[in-house]
Design a protein around this motif. Structure first.
Motif, mmCIF file in Angstrom:
data_model
loop_
_atom_site.group_PDB
_atom_site.id
_atom_site.type_symbol
_atom_site.label_atom_id
_atom_site.label_comp_id
_atom_site.label_asym_id
_atom_site.label_seq_id
_atom_site.Cartn_x
_atom_site.Cartn_y
_atom_site.Cartn_z
ATOM 1 N N THR A 157 -14.169 -15.155 63.481
ATOM 2 C CA THR A 157 -15.040 -14.015 63.793
ATOM 3 C C THR A 157 -15.954 -13.652 62.632
ATOM 4 O O THR A 157 -17.156 -13.433 62.826
ATOM 5 N N MET A 158 -15.428 -13.569 61.426
ATOM 6 C CA MET A 158 -16.295 -13.240 60.290
ATOM 7 C C MET A 158 -17.369 -14.301 60.097
ATOM 8 O O MET A 158 -18.499 -13.993 59.682
ATOM 9 N N ASN A 159 -17.028 -15.531 60.407
ATOM 10 C CA ASN A 159 -17.996 -16.611 60.233
ATOM 11 C C ASN A 159 -19.133 -16.509 61.244
ATOM 12 O O ASN A 159 -20.313 -16.590 60.884
ATOM 13 N N ILE A 160 -18.799 -16.314 62.515
ATOM 14 C CA ILE A 160 -19.864 -16.218 63.517
ATOM 15 C C ILE A 160 -20.685 -14.958 63.286
ATOM 16 O O ILE A 160 -21.904 -14.946 63.503
ATOM 17 N N ASN A 161 -20.056 -13.888 62.783
ATOM 18 C CA ASN A 161 -20.810 -12.673 62.482
ATOM 19 C C ASN A 161 -21.784 -12.892 61.338
ATOM 20 O O ASN A 161 -22.921 -12.400 61.359
ATOM 21 N N ALA A 162 -21.346 -13.632 60.318
ATOM 22 C CA ALA A 162 -22.241 -13.929 59.197
ATOM 23 C C ALA A 162 -23.406 -14.790 59.661
ATOM 24 O O ALA A 162 -24.563 -14.579 59.252
ATOM 25 N N LEU A 163 -23.120 -15.772 60.511
ATOM 26 C CA LEU A 163 -24.174 -16.617 61.065
ATOM 27 C C LEU A 163 -25.143 -15.772 61.883
ATOM 28 O O LEU A 163 -26.364 -15.961 61.814
ATOM 29 N N ALA A 164 -24.620 -14.815 62.637
ATOM 30 C CA ALA A 164 -25.480 -13.938 63.442
ATOM 31 C C ALA A 164 -26.394 -13.107 62.558
ATOM 32 O O ALA A 164 -27.580 -12.925 62.863
ATOM 33 N N ARG A 165 -25.861 -12.590 61.448
ATOM 34 C CA ARG A 165 -26.699 -11.786 60.554
ATOM 35 C C ARG A 165 -27.791 -12.632 59.917
ATOM 36 O O ARG A 165 -28.831 -12.115 59.523
ATOM 37 N N ASN A 166 -27.556 -13.908 59.825
ATOM 38 C CA ASN A 166 -28.552 -14.785 59.205
ATOM 39 C C ASN A 166 -29.666 -15.176 60.160
ATOM 40 O O ASN A 166 -30.824 -15.278 59.739
ATOM 41 N N VAL A 167 -29.354 -15.401 61.436
ATOM 42 C CA VAL A 167 -30.389 -15.967 62.316
ATOM 43 C C VAL A 167 -30.509 -15.309 63.679
ATOM 44 O O VAL A 167 -31.460 -15.593 64.408
#
Length: 866
Positions: free
Chosen positions: A562-572
């Motif tokens: 979850t933290m990973n997909i959230n970080a990816l979401a904040r990026n793109v």
């Protein structure tokens, strides 16, 4: 495995270490935001450098590369800490271990372990190589007076010089803090201190520190002024759940904003797994990249010179034949090795998408009123509809600021379509419902309509018919008063019509409703209410609940990725001018509008029964299953969801009651109390003064809190996520933008609508460029990865705990879910339940627990992993 001699000096304890070598296609390397060509170049470069970047063979670990020291869980030294053995090094490679997984390697190891050392309860590990590896497990065999001991690790281990404290892992025992064996107390506490860090400095990739920050990294004010975005979190204006802290430097132009970088720090073990990295290379990075989407836009707008769909058939051609690309464009793209996977190129039809389920059986059934209404209870946003609580419908907006926003829908509008029933009769019989997208959007309408998008605040009133289906009665479209907000809205009510230009007007009115629903779904139902609200729980858990704590073990599967997909979401995805801002109506205001919505978020109402009662679609009824009765009896999301909810709660109840024998044990659990206090006061700190938070003093409170959290991370997310492409992949059915106001009689737009309603509809909703972007993104978001873990499954198999009764309870949970799936399949075969298929003949399968890989429109993963 062979036993060993044991008794005095020279005794040997044999173990097996399983690990995985670093995967060069690591997700963090491939999600870097770069200049044009950077992402694809990065992917190609990574593929080309496998030989140089990956450890050549498993035998590279041999020699004196990896050392382990066992720590006793039963025998302490003079300071009271568990005795530590001499270090032992990995030895021979075991090639015939039957339990090895994909890409795993097994090594034997022997420890000097005298009888006075007792029984191992933890171990230290040192990595003396330059590269990191993924440590899966250590198993000790034939430990005297004990038997086998399993250490489930599942963690990246870097060179020891990277760490300030030694890496430690615990056996798969489970202890409340007060029950921790005395020799392990120090080690348990020190590991939690390490994970908390000191709150300073910029985090590095090998760090394992969990800490909080506000959402201040969405904009790029240093790049250009239009990319500045307000900080979300830390204020009453824009409250927000906290995200993981990275410690990046502030921007020059706004010291409160954090500068963005190519990659986003995550605690290392929050990264995607090996198999998922490969999936993302093919399915996700191609859409999230900032290179391919602009290239698509350039191709469609400039080189094909055809930026609009002109007919509904043009839209269907995306699935039937695809967009034909000229030879020069094909030659431009063909050198990219990933092109075939990215665009399903067959030479002639490069841009071709799989047919969404909503049009697989019937191309035109989406247009019916019955389907429009059915998707409010069986679609991708099925938990917004409410019972009409008062008539006329009231608003909660501040009348001082926005005037009177009460609905202008009257009984005279509704009664002609009530089949002889009066409004009063329908209201008293609980047969009037509303999809209300007025209050969330109205305060932003003036700003939104000042751009190239045009929108309304909407209310849709529906009637529950005798056959169990919902019938739309009226749609109210509202815009701000030209003389100012305080004068209240200008509203107009539209009624169903089936012929002539009135039918086209009604179709457009429904489109404005769905555009609002699409935006609210993506930014609130999906992003905020699942992805964002869960992240503080992950951070607080790792900071305060030890890996051997029973609640840590219970919740861990529901945090995966979850933290990973959230970080990816904040990026793109949710960043300034990212995918969401670019293709959804809310545009630059998308995230701040979700922050306004967060003001009304109530954790205790996220559980399904409370949610249904709060929305008035169910009433408490002790004689009914699950203690409530649905007012819309054939409500697929609710009826299926209650089955899943009850199964989750029964499992959690059995688990919690095994470890906590009384309410007093809850209050005395220092780790649990620290976890909950920080979650409320920091992780969700902007709502810390809310009176609805559990006090966390009883077992019932802990059971309810864990059930709600697991529900959000698994079933709720599945319900609002995996139907995105099946329903929204057909942009006519779920448009994300509206670009023109409703045409008025006497205007050229009205005449155009009368002449060609398809073209007028397409000029109003999402344009072709944004449609291609939307389809690419939501197809990815709707997919299951090949290594997904579903509700009732654990990646550690049977090794997640050594306690037999919780393991047996978990197996019963899995069996119950299989029974529920069979029951839901039977429901879908019941033709009397019209809302389960609808006119589109698409069964409601989003809450089926199991799934295969891919675009299946079913399956409940344990966690928010995409």
């Amino acid at each position: 495995m062979t036993s060993f001699l044991f008794g005095g000096k020279g005794s040997k304890l044999k173990g097996t270490v399983i690990l995985m070598q670093k995967n060069v296609l690591d997700i963090n390397e491939l999600t870097k935001v770069q200049s044009p060509g950077g992402l694809i170049g990065s992917a190609i470069g990574a593929i080309g450098s496998i030989t140089g970047s990956i450890i050549d063979t498993a035998t590279s670990f041999l020699g004196r590369s990896v050392a382990i020291k066992l720590i006793s869980g039963t025998s302490a030294d003079a300071s009271g800490k568990g005795k530590v053995s001499k270090e032992a090094f990995l030895e021979g490679l075991l090639t015939s271990l039957p339990t090895l997984g994909d890409k795993q390697s097994a090594f034997s190891i022997h420890f000097d372990w005298d009888s006075n050392m007792g029984i191992p309860g933890a171990f230290y590990i040192d990595n003396f190589m330059q590269g990191e590896f993924f440590l899966v497990s250590l198993t000790l065999d034939d430990v005297p007076n004990h038997g086998s001991i399993k250490f489930v690790c599942n963690s990246w281990v870097y060179n020891s010089k990277k760490y300030k404290t030694d890496r430690i892992f615990f056996a798969n025992k489970t202890y409340l803090p007060s029950d921790t064996p005395a020799p392990l107390v120090y080690y348990r506490q020190e590991e939690l201190k390490t994970l908390r860090g000191d709150g300073t400095g910029e985090r590095k990739e090998w760090d394992r520190i969990y800490d909080y920050d506000v959402y201040n990294d969405l904009g790029e004010p240093d790049k250009k002024a239009t990319l500045a975005r307000p900080v979300l979190g830390g204020s009453s204006t824009f409250p927000y759940p906290r995200r993981g802290r990275t410690g990046r430097k502030p921007t020059r132009k706004d010291p409160k904003s954090e500068s963005r970088s190519d990659s986003v720090y995550l605690p290392r073990d929050e990264s995607f797994g090996h198999v998922k990295s490969s999936d993302f290379l093919i399915y996700i990075l191609k859409s999230a990249s900032q290179n391919i989407v602009p290239q698509l836009r350039s191709i469609v707008t400039l080189q094909l010179n055809n930026p609009e769909f002109n007919t509904f058939e043009d839209v269907r051609s995306l699935y039937d034949g695809g967009i034909k690309l000229p030879t020069d464009i094909l030659s431009e793209l063909s050198p990219i090795p990933l092109f075939k996977e990215l665009f399903r190129s067959d030479g002639e039809s490069a841009l071709k998408f799989p047919p969404p389920k909503v049009v697989q059986v019937d191309h035109s059934a989406w247009i019916t009123d019955e389907e429009f209404a059915r998707e409010m209870i069986a679609g991708v946003n099925p938990h917004i509809i409410k019972k009409v609580q008062s008539f006329p419908i009231k608003s909660n907006l501040d009348t001082q600021l926005y005037g009177d926003n009460s609905s202008t829908i009257t009984k005279e509008h509704l009664e002609p379509n009530l089949g002889g029933v009066t409004v009063e009769g329908a209201y008293e019989a609980n047969r009037l419902f509303v999809l209300d997208h007025h209050d969330p959007i109205y305060p932003y309408l003036r700003k939104i309509n000042a751009t190239d998008t045009k929108a309304y605040a909407t209310r849709t009133v529906l009637f529950l018919q005798d056959n169990g289906t919902l019938k739309p009665l009226a749609i109210e479209l509202s815009t701000p008063h030209p003389d100012g907000d305080s004068f209240g809205p200008v509203s107009k009510v539209y009624l169903p019509a089936s012929e002539g230009v009135d039918a086209s007007i009604w179709l457009l009115a429904k489109a404005f409703v769905v555009v609002n629903d699409s935006c609210y779904h993506q930014l609130v139902s999906h992003w905020l209410n699942t992805h964002a609200v869960v992240e503080p729980f992950i951070i607080a858990t790792n900071r305060h609940l030890s890996a051997v704590h029973p609640i840590h073990k219970l919740l861990l599967p529901h945090y995966r990725d979850t933290m990973n997909i959230n970080a990816l979401a904040r990026n793109v995805l949710v960043n300034a001018e990212g995918i969401i801002e670019s293709t959804f109506l809310w545009g630059n205001y998308a995230m701040e509008m979700s922050a306004v919505a967060y003001k009304d978020w109530v954790f205790t109402d996220q559980g399904l029964p409370n949610d249904l009662i709060k929305r008035g679609v169910a009433v408490e009824d002790p004689s009914s299953p699950y203690g409530l009765r649905l007012l819309i009896e054939d409500y697929p999301y609710a009826s299926d969801g209650l089955e899943i909810w009850a199964a989750i709660k029964a499992w959690v109840e059995e688990y919690v009651n095994f470890y906590y024998k009384s309410d007093g044990a809850i209050a005395q659990d220092a780790e649990l109390q620290a976890f909950w206090k920080e979650l409320v006061e920091v992780g969700h700190g902007d709502l810390k003064n809310a009176t609805w938070w559990f006090k966390m003093q009883t077992r019932n409170e802990l059971i309810e809190a864990c059930t709600i959290l697991i529900w959000i991370a698994s079933a709720l997310h599945a319900a609002v996520n995996f139907g995105q492409y099946p329903y929204g992949g057909y942009i006519l059915n779920r448009p994300t933008k509206s670009r023109r106001f409703m045409p008025e009689k006497g205007t050229s737009e009205y005449d155009d609508l009368a002449k060609n309603y398809e073209k007028a509809y397409l000029r109003t909703i999402t344009p072709k460029n944004d449609t291609l972007t939307d389809l690419t993104i939501i197809e990815v978001l709707s997919r299951h990865a090949s290594d997904e873990q579903y509700l009732g499954e654990r990646s550690e198999g049977d090794d997640w705990t050594s306690d037999s009764l919780p393991k047996e309870a978990f197996k019963r949970f899995g069996k119950k879910l299989a029974e529920i799936e069979a029951k839901l399949t039977q429901r879908n075969n019941d033709e009397s339940l019209r809302n389960r298929y609808g006119p589109v003949k698409m069964p409601y399968t989003l809450l089926y627990p199991s799934s295969e890989e891919g675009l299946t429109c079913r399956g409940i993963p344990n966690s928010i992993s995409i």
